[in-house]
Write an enzyme that holds these catalytic residues in place. Structure first.
Site, PDB file in Angstrom:
ATOM      1  N   ARG A 103      39.819  38.587  47.311  1.00  0.00           N
ATOM      2  CA  ARG A 103      39.704  40.049  47.401  1.00  0.00           C
ATOM      3  C   ARG A 103      38.239  40.426  47.418  1.00  0.00           C
ATOM      4  O   ARG A 103      37.465  39.975  46.582  1.00  0.00           O
ATOM      5  CB  ARG A 103      40.305  40.714  46.151  1.00  0.00           C
ATOM      6  CG  ARG A 103      41.773  40.705  46.083  1.00  0.00           C
ATOM      7  CD  ARG A 103      42.317  41.766  45.155  1.00  0.00           C
ATOM      8  NE  ARG A 103      41.640  41.944  43.886  1.00  0.00           N
ATOM      9  CZ  ARG A 103      41.960  42.866  43.004  1.00  0.00           C
ATOM     10  NH1 ARG A 103      42.940  43.713  43.263  1.00  0.00           N
ATOM     11  NH2 ARG A 103      41.340  42.982  41.861  1.00  0.00           N
ATOM     12  N   THR A 107      35.892  46.598  48.179  1.00  0.00           N
ATOM     13  CA  THR A 107      36.981  47.292  48.890  1.00  0.00           C
ATOM     14  C   THR A 107      38.357  46.888  48.360  1.00  0.00           C
ATOM     15  O   THR A 107      39.344  47.560  48.645  1.00  0.00           O
ATOM     16  CB  THR A 107      36.945  46.972  50.398  1.00  0.00           C
ATOM     17  OG1 THR A 107      37.189  45.564  50.539  1.00  0.00           O
ATOM     18  CG2 THR A 107      35.616  47.298  51.024  1.00  0.00           C
ATOM     19  N   ASP A 199      41.318  38.079  35.071  1.00  0.00           N
ATOM     20  CA  ASP A 199      41.249  37.427  36.384  1.00  0.00           C
ATOM     21  C   ASP A 199      41.970  36.075  36.302  1.00  0.00           C
ATOM     22  O   ASP A 199      41.496  35.146  35.645  1.00  0.00           O
ATOM     23  CB  ASP A 199      39.783  37.247  36.787  1.00  0.00           C
ATOM     24  CG  ASP A 199      39.661  36.792  38.224  1.00  0.00           C
ATOM     25  OD1 ASP A 199      39.015  37.480  39.018  1.00  0.00           O
ATOM     26  OD2 ASP A 199      40.234  35.717  38.566  1.00  0.00           O
ATOM     27  N   ASP A 202      39.988  32.924  37.580  1.00  0.00           N
ATOM     28  CA  ASP A 202      38.912  32.535  36.665  1.00  0.00           C
ATOM     29  C   ASP A 202      39.463  31.893  35.392  1.00  0.00           C
ATOM     30  O   ASP A 202      38.883  30.945  34.859  1.00  0.00           O
ATOM     31  CB  ASP A 202      38.054  33.757  36.297  1.00  0.00           C
ATOM     32  CG  ASP A 202      37.091  34.125  37.417  1.00  0.00           C
ATOM     33  OD1 ASP A 202      36.838  33.264  38.290  1.00  0.00           O
ATOM     34  OD2 ASP A 202      36.600  35.262  37.427  1.00  0.00           O
TER      35      ASP A 202
END
Ligand code: PRP
Ligand code: URA
Length: 208
Positions: A103, A107, A199, A202
């Site tokens: 991603r 945006t 995340d 991560d």
């Protein structure tokens, strides 16, 4: 389109540990894998089977086995690969494709950087794997790529889904069934799921 939220005390227990920011990489990976197994179990409730004859130590019997060659699993890189071990533990002969996406941090739109799927993917039902359905952008694009290859039946397996992502996916791909272990509250201004787990990539790979 149907959305299936897997509600079970065991799932909630594992999710509580998974979400906790104190949970380290090893345990996080194990939990993602275990939850993926549970999602696979549910998503394959309608799996196609064929009759086989076997012999138990006591007698012969007719029973059923899954037509494993009718299915393929496609994790969205990176985080989706964290679900693979859990899938392979119950579908050891699974054919696996990969869709690489990240991603854009500003945006939030997905960028495709890799796409490799089994040659006969159009003859298989595809179960897409990604722990997070946030805006839905990544999942929606992955489904589009698979439909372009001729795939007719797709299910989307995720650990956490945001209502916004579910809505977006429902609008674009009403034929795709979503399986999740939790429908969370909302997205924040950075398009992270709230309360979520942070995340996923991560935390699985220890990159932050
Ligand atoms: C995360 C996650 C999904 C995507 C969800 O991946 O694993 O693929 O974001 O967000 P969306 O629904 O808004 O598209 P990310 O792009 O962070 O890449 P990574 O797996 O490599 O960390
Ligand atoms: N991707 C993640 O890994 N986590 C989120 O909360 C949203 C997108």
């Amino acid at each position: 389109m149907e959305v299936f939220e897997l509600k079970h005390p065991l799932v909630e227990h594992k999710l509580a540990i998974l979400r906790d920011k104190k949970t380290g990489t090893k345990e996080f990976r194990e939990l993602v894998s275990e939850l993926a197994t549970m999602l696979c179990y549910e998503a394959m409730r309608d799996a196609e089977t064929h009759e086989v004859e076997i012999e138990t130590p006591i007698t012969k019997m007719k029973t059923k086995k899954i037509d494993e060659n009718k299915y393929a699993f496609v994790p969205i890189l990176r985080a989706g690969t964290g679900m693979l071990d859990g899938i392979i533990s119950v579908m050891p002969n699974a054919k696996i494709g990969h869709v690489g996406m990240y991603r854009d941090e500003e945006t939030f739109k997905p960028n495709v950087y890799f796409f490799k799927v089994p040659k006969d993917i159009d003859k298989r039902e595809v179960l897409i794997l990604d722990p997070m359905l946030a805006t839905g952008g990544s999942g929606i694009d992955a489904i589009e790529l698979l439909k372009e290859k001729g795939v007719k039946k797709i299910k989307f397996l995720c650990i956490i889904a945001a209502p916004e992502g579910i809505k977006a996916m429902q609008e674009k791909h009403p034929d795709v069934k979503i399986y999740t272990t939790s429908i969370d509250e909302k997205l924040n201004e950075k398009a992270y799921i709230v309360p979520g787990l942070g995340d996923a990539g991560d935390r699985i790979f220890g990159t932050k």
